[in-house]
Design a protein around this motif. Structure first.
Motif, PDB file in Angstrom:
ATOM      1  N   LEU A  97      30.511   4.951  -2.973  1.00  0.00           N
ATOM      2  CA  LEU A  97      31.293   6.204  -3.311  1.00  0.00           C
ATOM      3  C   LEU A  97      32.478   5.967  -3.825  1.00  0.00           C
ATOM      4  CD1 LEU A  97      31.711   9.031  -2.131  1.00  0.00           C
ATOM      5  CD2 LEU A  97      33.046   8.206  -0.506  1.00  0.00           C
ATOM      6  N   SER A  98      33.258   4.871  -3.857  1.00  0.00           N
ATOM      7  CA  SER A  98      34.604   4.703  -4.413  1.00  0.00           C
ATOM      8  C   SER A  98      34.083   4.513  -6.017  1.00  0.00           C
ATOM      9  CB  SER A  98      35.055   3.340  -3.872  1.00  0.00           C
ATOM     10  OG  SER A  98      36.248   3.135  -4.758  1.00  0.00           O
ATOM     11  N   ALA A  99      33.022   3.718  -6.291  1.00  0.00           N
ATOM     12  CA  ALA A  99      32.589   3.456  -7.765  1.00  0.00           C
ATOM     13  C   ALA A  99      32.277   4.614  -8.540  1.00  0.00           C
ATOM     14  CB  ALA A  99      31.397   2.442  -7.758  1.00  0.00           C
ATOM     15  N   TRP A 100      31.425   5.457  -7.564  1.00  0.00           N
ATOM     16  CA  TRP A 100      31.124   6.731  -8.149  1.00  0.00           C
ATOM     17  C   TRP A 100      32.331   7.586  -8.476  1.00  0.00           C
ATOM     18  CZ3 TRP A 100      32.145  11.585  -5.846  1.00  0.00           C
ATOM     19  CH2 TRP A 100      31.581  12.768  -6.450  1.00  0.00           C
ATOM     20  N   MET A 101      33.355   7.796  -7.564  1.00  0.00           N
ATOM     21  CA  MET A 101      34.453   8.440  -7.797  1.00  0.00           C
ATOM     22  C   MET A 101      35.120   8.037  -9.000  1.00  0.00           C
ATOM     23  SD  MET A 101      35.904   8.830  -3.961  1.00  0.00           S
ATOM     24  CE  MET A 101      37.574   9.276  -4.329  1.00  0.00           C
ATOM     25  N   ALA A 102      35.259   6.822  -9.116  1.00  0.00           N
ATOM     26  CA  ALA A 102      35.894   5.964 -10.596  1.00  0.00           C
ATOM     27  C   ALA A 102      35.139   6.478 -11.557  1.00  0.00           C
ATOM     28  CB  ALA A 102      36.128   4.518 -10.302  1.00  0.00           C
ATOM     29  N   ARG A 103      33.812   6.473 -11.664  1.00  0.00           N
ATOM     30  CA  ARG A 103      33.070   7.086 -12.876  1.00  0.00           C
ATOM     31  C   ARG A 103      33.378   8.490 -13.315  1.00  0.00           C
ATOM     32  NH1 ARG A 103      28.979   4.683 -10.311  1.00  0.00           N
ATOM     33  NH2 ARG A 103      27.942   6.531 -10.080  1.00  0.00           N
ATOM     34  N   GLN A 104      33.336   9.404 -12.133  1.00  0.00           N
ATOM     35  CA  GLN A 104      33.667  10.586 -12.322  1.00  0.00           C
ATOM     36  C   GLN A 104      35.105  11.061 -12.720  1.00  0.00           C
ATOM     37  OE1 GLN A 104      31.297  12.837 -12.845  1.00  0.00           O
ATOM     38  NE2 GLN A 104      29.690  11.770 -12.072  1.00  0.00           N
ATOM     39  N   GLY A 105      35.904   9.973 -12.700  1.00  0.00           N
ATOM     40  CA  GLY A 105      37.414  10.475 -12.538  1.00  0.00           C
ATOM     41  C   GLY A 105      38.253  10.877 -11.562  1.00  0.00           C
ATOM     42  N   PHE A 106      37.598  10.809 -10.310  1.00  0.00           N
ATOM     43  CA  PHE A 106      38.167  11.349  -9.205  1.00  0.00           C
ATOM     44  C   PHE A 106      39.111  10.171  -8.606  1.00  0.00           C
ATOM     45  CE2 PHE A 106      34.179  13.852  -8.937  1.00  0.00           C
ATOM     46  CZ  PHE A 106      34.807  14.953  -9.362  1.00  0.00           C
ATOM     47  N   ALA A 161      21.342   8.859   3.389  1.00  0.00           N
ATOM     48  CA  ALA A 161      20.514   7.667   3.021  1.00  0.00           C
ATOM     49  C   ALA A 161      21.416   6.796   1.990  1.00  0.00           C
ATOM     50  CB  ALA A 161      19.272   7.865   2.497  1.00  0.00           C
ATOM     51  N   ASN A 162      22.292   7.459   1.351  1.00  0.00           N
ATOM     52  CA  ASN A 162      22.867   6.612   0.070  1.00  0.00           C
ATOM     53  C   ASN A 162      24.215   7.097  -0.365  1.00  0.00           C
ATOM     54  OD1 ASN A 162      22.255   8.406  -1.631  1.00  0.00           O
ATOM     55  ND2 ASN A 162      20.388   7.507  -1.722  1.00  0.00           N
ATOM     56  N   ALA A 163      25.145   6.679  -0.916  1.00  0.00           N
ATOM     57  CA  ALA A 163      26.410   7.043  -1.286  1.00  0.00           C
ATOM     58  C   ALA A 163      26.220   8.364  -2.044  1.00  0.00           C
ATOM     59  CB  ALA A 163      26.963   6.095  -2.124  1.00  0.00           C
ATOM     60  N   ALA A 164      25.188   8.785  -2.675  1.00  0.00           N
ATOM     61  CA  ALA A 164      25.008   9.853  -3.300  1.00  0.00           C
ATOM     62  C   ALA A 164      24.986  11.085  -2.279  1.00  0.00           C
ATOM     63  CB  ALA A 164      23.855  10.074  -4.515  1.00  0.00           C
ATOM     64  N   ASP A 165      24.204  10.667  -1.163  1.00  0.00           N
ATOM     65  CA  ASP A 165      24.487  11.790  -0.246  1.00  0.00           C
ATOM     66  C   ASP A 165      25.948  12.042   0.198  1.00  0.00           C
ATOM     67  OD1 ASP A 165      21.417  12.079  -0.204  1.00  0.00           O
ATOM     68  OD2 ASP A 165      21.254  10.271   0.939  1.00  0.00           O
ATOM     69  N   THR A 177      40.577   4.317  -6.380  1.00  0.00           N
ATOM     70  CA  THR A 177      40.344   5.520  -5.610  1.00  0.00           C
ATOM     71  C   THR A 177      40.794   5.369  -4.119  1.00  0.00           C
ATOM     72  OG1 THR A 177      38.171   4.490  -4.937  1.00  0.00           O
ATOM     73  CG2 THR A 177      38.241   5.823  -6.956  1.00  0.00           C
ATOM     74  N   GLU A 178      41.379   6.627  -3.654  1.00  0.00           N
ATOM     75  CA  GLU A 178      41.797   6.925  -2.434  1.00  0.00           C
ATOM     76  C   GLU A 178      40.892   7.391  -1.450  1.00  0.00           C
ATOM     77  OE1 GLU A 178      43.704   6.409   0.727  1.00  0.00           O
ATOM     78  OE2 GLU A 178      45.187   5.944  -0.946  1.00  0.00           O
ATOM     79  N   LEU A 179      40.444   6.646  -0.422  1.00  0.00           N
ATOM     80  CA  LEU A 179      39.177   7.150   0.501  1.00  0.00           C
ATOM     81  C   LEU A 179      39.849   8.061   1.923  1.00  0.00           C
ATOM     82  CD1 LEU A 179      36.702   4.402   0.188  1.00  0.00           C
ATOM     83  CD2 LEU A 179      36.748   6.515  -1.116  1.00  0.00           C
ATOM     84  N   THR A 180      41.269   7.925   1.992  1.00  0.00           N
ATOM     85  CA  THR A 180      41.633   8.547   3.190  1.00  0.00           C
ATOM     86  C   THR A 180      41.389  10.198   3.487  1.00  0.00           C
ATOM     87  OG1 THR A 180      43.657   8.821   2.298  1.00  0.00           O
ATOM     88  CG2 THR A 180      43.435   6.705   3.578  1.00  0.00           C
ATOM     89  N   THR A 181      41.172  10.647   4.524  1.00  0.00           N
ATOM     90  CA  THR A 181      41.039  12.163   4.582  1.00  0.00           C
ATOM     91  C   THR A 181      41.734  12.541   5.995  1.00  0.00           C
ATOM     92  OG1 THR A 181      39.221  13.660   4.614  1.00  0.00           O
ATOM     93  CG2 THR A 181      38.720  11.662   5.707  1.00  0.00           C
ATOM     94  N   SER A 239      40.964  10.524  -5.535  1.00  0.00           N
ATOM     95  CA  SER A 239      40.804  10.808  -4.063  1.00  0.00           C
ATOM     96  C   SER A 239      39.832  11.695  -3.466  1.00  0.00           C
ATOM     97  CB  SER A 239      42.280  11.372  -3.850  1.00  0.00           C
ATOM     98  OG  SER A 239      42.342  12.437  -4.099  1.00  0.00           O
ATOM     99  N   VAL A 240      39.539  11.550  -2.225  1.00  0.00           N
ATOM    100  CA  VAL A 240      38.421  12.335  -1.713  1.00  0.00           C
ATOM    101  C   VAL A 240      39.187  13.772  -1.735  1.00  0.00           C
ATOM    102  CG1 VAL A 240      37.633  12.900   0.610  1.00  0.00           C
ATOM    103  CG2 VAL A 240      37.734  10.487   0.008  1.00  0.00           C
ATOM    104  N   ALA A 241      40.276  14.067  -1.650  1.00  0.00           N
ATOM    105  CA  ALA A 241      40.845  15.192  -1.755  1.00  0.00           C
ATOM    106  C   ALA A 241      40.449  16.317  -2.986  1.00  0.00           C
ATOM    107  CB  ALA A 241      42.212  15.448  -1.550  1.00  0.00           C
ATOM    108  N   GLU A 242      40.368  15.449  -4.103  1.00  0.00           N
ATOM    109  CA  GLU A 242      40.010  15.766  -5.468  1.00  0.00           C
ATOM    110  C   GLU A 242      38.393  16.380  -5.411  1.00  0.00           C
ATOM    111  OE1 GLU A 242      41.119  13.358  -8.627  1.00  0.00           O
ATOM    112  OE2 GLU A 242      43.172  12.852  -7.835  1.00  0.00           O
TER     113      GLU A 242
END
Length: 343
Positions: free
Chosen positions: A294-303, A257-261, A2-6, A305-308
């Protein structure tokens, strides 16, 4: 991977997590630890208008200082308040912090009136600030006797914000963000006015740290607390409404509080997510934990990059925003009635 740049305020950040102003960013070592933890940028604690006026008063002759119309409010302000107790030390902190890390260091200028103190923004820029966060913390109380009330109107309060922003923008070339209160009668219109006046970013929202009353000691107390997760709902609502409708970058703050937020704020349309409470509770290294999750969540959801992710759940363009929010309000009440009653 996953790409976290913004991008925020026109700045390229390595991650969407920004360490907002707190005691952790009040030293060069603290800023370095936040950067090592993975923060995409760091906001220094505020330099206050009152500090700048105190310095000016000290430099003036004693007789002249007594005629300053701001003298009474200066007497309320503790001399050592702020990250370092003085403008000179603040500039030193900013200069050393900016040189110590490779991520943007954002200065915070906190004030409530229009005036020459805003010229100090140019000194912040010269000291290495990548951007300036303008924290307009203002409670429009009535300073006149009850026999001659003259409360400031809502429009006057709004105009003051625009004027302070304009005076700061006039003396710097670095980006300027405005940290907003949630208490305007029309938050959306205020956001658009600031956007039109040149704000490069809007930070939603400022937390007013009101004093309390102790009924046992019969005293007024000040016990600022850390934010709670539930406080994130209000800024998420407005970010979802403003995303794509203003030119300015949108920064979320409060209730992380956490990555979900963090994910929720990005889905609503935030360009970056700021946090102080989570890092104060868990230490500066927790920034890395949040980003890994956050990166792990994005991977599970198929994202990829942050832009997506950004703005996927923002209020769709062309939507009647008032009707949209009204429907959400009614739905929430209906769910609460079904969940908690009847007894």
């Amino acid at each position: 991977m996953t790409e976290l740049t913004t991008r925020y305020l026109g700045l390229d950040l390595r991650s969407p997590l920004v360490a907002s102003a707190s005691p952790l960013s009040g030293t060069v070592d603290g800023v370095r630890r936040l950067a090592d933890g993975g923060a995409g940028a760091v906001v220094l604690p505020s330099l206050f208008e009152e500090q700048l006026r105190q310095e000016a008063a000290r430099d003036a002759a004693a007789a002249d200082a007594g005629s300053d119309s701001f003298a009474e409010s200066l007497s309320y302000f503790p001399a050592g308040a702020g990250a370092d107790g003085g403008p000179g030390r603040y500039l030193s902190l900013l200069e050393r912090a900016a040189a110590a890390v490779e991520i943007p260091v954002i200065a915070s200028l906190n004030g409530a009136t229009t005036g020459g103190w805003t010229d100090y923004a140019s000194s912040l820029q010269d000291a290495g600030a990548a951007a300036i966060e303008l924290n307009i913390y203002y409670l429009p109380g009535d300073p006149t006797p009850a026999s001659a009330p003259s409360f400031m109107s809502g429009r006057e309060v709004e105009q003051r914000h625009v004027e302070i922003l304009s005076t700061v923008k006039a003396v710097v070339s670095v980006p300027v963000a405005v940290k907003l209160s949630p208490y305007f009668s029309s938050t959306g219109e205020m956001a658009r006015r600031l956007d039109g006046a040149g704000a490069d970013g809007l930070v939603l929202f400022n937390r007013f740290l009101q004093p309390d009353i102790d009924p046992e000691t019969l005293t007024v107390t000040v016990r600022p607390g850390l934010s709670a997760q539930e406080e994130g709902r209000l800024p998420r609502t407005w970010i979802a409404l403003l995303a794509g409708r203003v030119r300015a970058s949108l920064a979320a703050t409060t209730g992380v509080a956490n990555a979900a937020d963090v994910a929720k704020y990005l889905l609503a349309g935030a360009d970056v997510v700021m946090t102080a409470s989570a890092l104060l509770r868990n230490g500066p290294g927790y920034a890395g934990v949040l980003l890994d999750e956050l990166s792990a969540w994005m991977a599970r959801q198929g994202f990829g990059s942050v832009a997506e992710v950004r703005g996927m759940l923002a209020v769709p363009d062309g939507t009647d925003q008032a009707a949209y929010e009204r429907a959400g309000y009614v739905t929430a009440l209906d769910a609460a009635n079904k969940g908690y009653g009847p007894w």
